[in-house]
Design a protein around this motif. Structure first.
Motif, PDB file in Angstrom:
ATOM      1  N   ASP A  14      35.498 -31.992  75.477  1.00 21.46           N
ATOM      2  CA  ASP A  14      35.621 -30.627  74.975  1.00 21.46           C
ATOM      3  C   ASP A  14      37.048 -30.257  74.563  1.00 21.46           C
ATOM      4  OD1 ASP A  14      33.186 -29.568  74.627  1.00 21.46           O
ATOM      5  OD2 ASP A  14      33.342 -28.036  76.209  1.00 21.46           O
ATOM      6  N   PRO A  15      38.037 -30.490  75.438  1.00 20.55           N
ATOM      7  CA  PRO A  15      39.392 -30.078  75.063  1.00 20.55           C
ATOM      8  C   PRO A  15      39.947 -30.877  73.888  1.00 20.55           C
ATOM      9  CG  PRO A  15      39.237 -30.615  77.402  1.00 20.55           C
ATOM     10  CD  PRO A  15      37.976 -31.060  76.771  1.00 20.55           C
ATOM     11  N   ASN A  20      40.110 -27.110  72.245  1.00 21.28           N
ATOM     12  CA  ASN A  20      41.456 -27.687  72.300  1.00 21.28           C
ATOM     13  C   ASN A  20      42.474 -26.663  72.805  1.00 21.28           C
ATOM     14  OD1 ASN A  20      44.201 -28.392  71.078  1.00 21.28           O
ATOM     15  ND2 ASN A  20      43.013 -30.261  70.818  1.00 21.28           N
ATOM     16  N   PRO A  21      43.332 -27.086  73.768  1.00 21.95           N
ATOM     17  CA  PRO A  21      44.291 -26.124  74.323  1.00 21.95           C
ATOM     18  C   PRO A  21      45.221 -25.537  73.265  1.00 21.95           C
ATOM     19  CG  PRO A  21      44.649 -28.341  75.215  1.00 21.95           C
ATOM     20  CD  PRO A  21      43.389 -28.386  74.420  1.00 21.95           C
ATOM     21  N   ILE A  22      45.616 -26.326  72.281  1.00 24.59           N
ATOM     22  CA  ILE A  22      46.559 -25.777  71.294  1.00 24.59           C
ATOM     23  C   ILE A  22      45.834 -24.991  70.208  1.00 24.59           C
ATOM     24  CG2 ILE A  22      48.254 -26.312  69.520  1.00 24.59           C
ATOM     25  CD1 ILE A  22      49.296 -28.528  71.146  1.00 24.59           C
ATOM     26  N   THR A  23      44.869 -25.631  69.551  1.00 25.85           N
ATOM     27  CA  THR A  23      44.316 -24.975  68.361  1.00 25.85           C
ATOM     28  C   THR A  23      43.305 -23.880  68.692  1.00 25.85           C
ATOM     29  OG1 THR A  23      42.557 -26.616  68.125  1.00 25.85           O
ATOM     30  CG2 THR A  23      44.615 -27.042  66.970  1.00 25.85           C
ATOM     31  N   ILE A  24      42.645 -23.956  69.864  1.00 27.21           N
ATOM     32  CA  ILE A  24      41.663 -22.919  70.188  1.00 27.21           C
ATOM     33  C   ILE A  24      42.225 -21.938  71.205  1.00 27.21           C
ATOM     34  CG2 ILE A  24      39.306 -22.474  70.974  1.00 27.21           C
ATOM     35  CD1 ILE A  24      39.441 -24.142  68.416  1.00 27.21           C
ATOM     36  N   ALA A 140      45.052 -34.679  77.014  1.00 27.13           N
ATOM     37  CA  ALA A 140      44.775 -35.510  75.846  1.00 27.13           C
ATOM     38  C   ALA A 140      44.591 -34.646  74.598  1.00 27.13           C
ATOM     39  CB  ALA A 140      43.540 -36.369  76.084  1.00 27.13           C
ATOM     40  N   GLY A 141      43.892 -33.514  74.774  1.00 27.41           N
ATOM     41  CA  GLY A 141      43.705 -32.618  73.637  1.00 27.41           C
ATOM     42  C   GLY A 141      45.040 -32.089  73.129  1.00 27.41           C
TER      43      GLY A 141
END
Lengths: 216, 263
Positions: A14-15, A20-24, A140-141
């Motif tokens: 999912d991430p 994703n932590p950055i883009t979402i 990783a995301g």
């Protein structure tokens, strides 16, 4: 599925894309701007965060039932700071060269909001194994975006990748490769605003491919 | 019912235990690893000085130190003396000691002199000790001087090797926390190599330093007497820091080089 159940696999995948932590979630932007002028720095940072977030999530998860809720943020901060300092000291003693490459990142890891974000949002309410997977997945995301941004910034800004010239020799008078046709490096790519624009383009591409991500 | 972990007494107890445990852990790590770290830093200083003299394992494009195993031996063999020049606040030489004289007085190797501390001393009106490493490379006598200053985010420092006419024969720069890809590039070959052959003095023999200049119309660095090298794009403040530390620190050695000429 073997080792990982379907639910656990989602924690990792999912991430990487839809959460994703950055883009979402738009976390960790500060370090994504600061250190992505070079591909190598991006990779080193991605690995460092992977390490700290993986272990930190497990530690917080193990302590989750005894941490007083009133001071939980401070406890999280102490855990992450202690981990980072210990890693830094061990590197300085046994891998001095590597620790010099890491120099500035070590401090930046502590300030990375993804780490505190995952502690607070996930590790405090889940078991160690799931927290570990969540940490790895989110790091990783984060790393994937960092590497993509680093790739384009170094390629277009300096004409190199991992320090190797890939577009030819830019020195005036002895140009080779692309530079012989009048191509020039874009110095603007090396400055922080371009990192934000590259991330913006990634967000744009991601949301145009998956309409569910678009908020009203 | 109130949860056990919500009680004030529990919170305070937890905080105290946490601080003690983490504090002890960190103190233990730091003190048990300190000798190894100090040793690493000592060898690195030797590597830096040797690098500036041109004794290194450089390949075509990257800067590579002589290996940590060989460094102490190479340092012993190539550095013939480590001078310590003491100057007063006006820059006048009070005395010049050889390595042995200095060691007999202080029990300290001159290359371990803390340049930053000496700068602070000088600001407070005390005499400043200037280490100068004399070495032989390919039959030439080289003088390596340490410099120290500040970049955009944190400290920058370096070692500059010059011949007796103060023409640069090699330079090494390093930094604590400059921006990767920008200011951090001062330790890259394309920047450090530009200093080779640059004159620190003007033609009339006045100390001018070397300016890290934008648009100096000499990007290939053919003109070695213009007292300037090409700057790194996007790293103006780090570059200015390099200019400043070369100017302020190397200038102090000028009186010593004048005495060399008169002999």
């Amino acid at each position: 599925m073997g080792l990982l159940s379907k639910k656990d696999t989602k924690l990792i995948t999912d991430p990487l894309a839809d959460n994703n932590p950055i883009t979402i979630q738009v976390l960790g932007i500060c370090s994504a701007l600061a250190i992505t002028a070079e591909l190598k720095a991006s990779i080193v940072m991605a690995i460092s965060v992977l390490f700290v977030l993986g272990i930190g999530n497990v530690v917080i998860s193990l302590l989750r039932n005894i941490i007083p809720s009133k001071i939980r943020i401070i406890v999280q901060l102490v855990v992450v700071a202690a981990l980072v300092i210990i890693v830094d000291q061990v590197l300085k003693a046994f891998a001095y060269e590597l620790s010099k490459t890491l120099s500035v990142f070590v401090g930046l890891i502590i300030t990375n909001c993804i780490i505190m974000g995952r502690f607070e949002a996930f590790a405090l309410g889940n078991g160690p194994w799931r927290s570990f997977l969540d940490g790895i997945g989110n790091a990783a995301g984060y790393g994937v975006i960092l590497v993509i941004v680093g790739f384009f910034r170094e390629l277009l800004g300096s004409g190199t990748l991992l320090g190797f010239p890939v577009l030819g020799n830019p020195i005036p008078g002895e140009q080779t490769g692309l530079y012989a046709f009048g191509y020039e490096n874009n110095g603007f790519m090396l400055l922080s605003p371009m990192a934000l624009i590259v991330i913006g383009i990634i967000i744009w591409i991601q949301r145009s491919r998956n309409k569910d991500l678009i908020e009203d | 019912m109130e949860k056990r972990t919500d009680k004030n007494s529990y919170t305070i107890l937890f905080a105290v235990v946490m601080v003690v445990v983490v504090g002890a852990l960190l103190a233990f790590t730091a003190s048990s690893l300190k000798p190894t770290i100090t040793e690493n830093q000592r060898v690195e200083k030797q590597q830096n000085i040797l690098y500036a003299m041109g004794i290194n394992d450089n390949d075509e494009s990257s800067a590579i130190f002589i290996s940590t195993k060989k460094a102490p031996e190479a340092f012993k063999n190539n550095i013939t003396d480590q001078l310590v020049i003491t100057i007063d606040t006006n820059g006048k030489i009070i005395k010049t000691q050889t390595r042995d004289e200095y060691f007999a007085e202080t029990k300290q190797e001159p290359y371990l002199i803390d340049v930053k501390k000496q700068q602070t001393n000088a600001k407070q009106g005390e005499p400043r000790k200037l280490p100068l490493f004399v070495g032989q490379k390919d039959g030439k006598t080289l003088y390596v001087a340490p410099i120290y200053g500040k970049g955009l985010w944190n400290s920058i420092w370096g070692y500059v090797a010059v011949d007796k006419d103060m023409v640069v024969q090699g330079a090494y720069f390093d930094h604590l926390g400059e921006t990767p890809g920008l200011g951090a590039n001062i330790k890259q070959r394309f920047f450090m190599d530009d200093f080779y052959g640059e004159h620190l003095l003007s033609e009339a023999g006045v100390f001018k330093g070397i300016t890290v200049a934008k648009g100096n119309a000499d990007p290939k660095n053919n003109d070695k007497t213009d007292n300037a090298v090409d700057a790194i794009a996007g790293a103006t403040i780090t570059g200015d820091g390099v200019t400043a530390m070369i100017k302020s620190d190397l200038k102090l050695y000028k009186p010593y080089f004048d005495t060399l000429k008169n002999n």
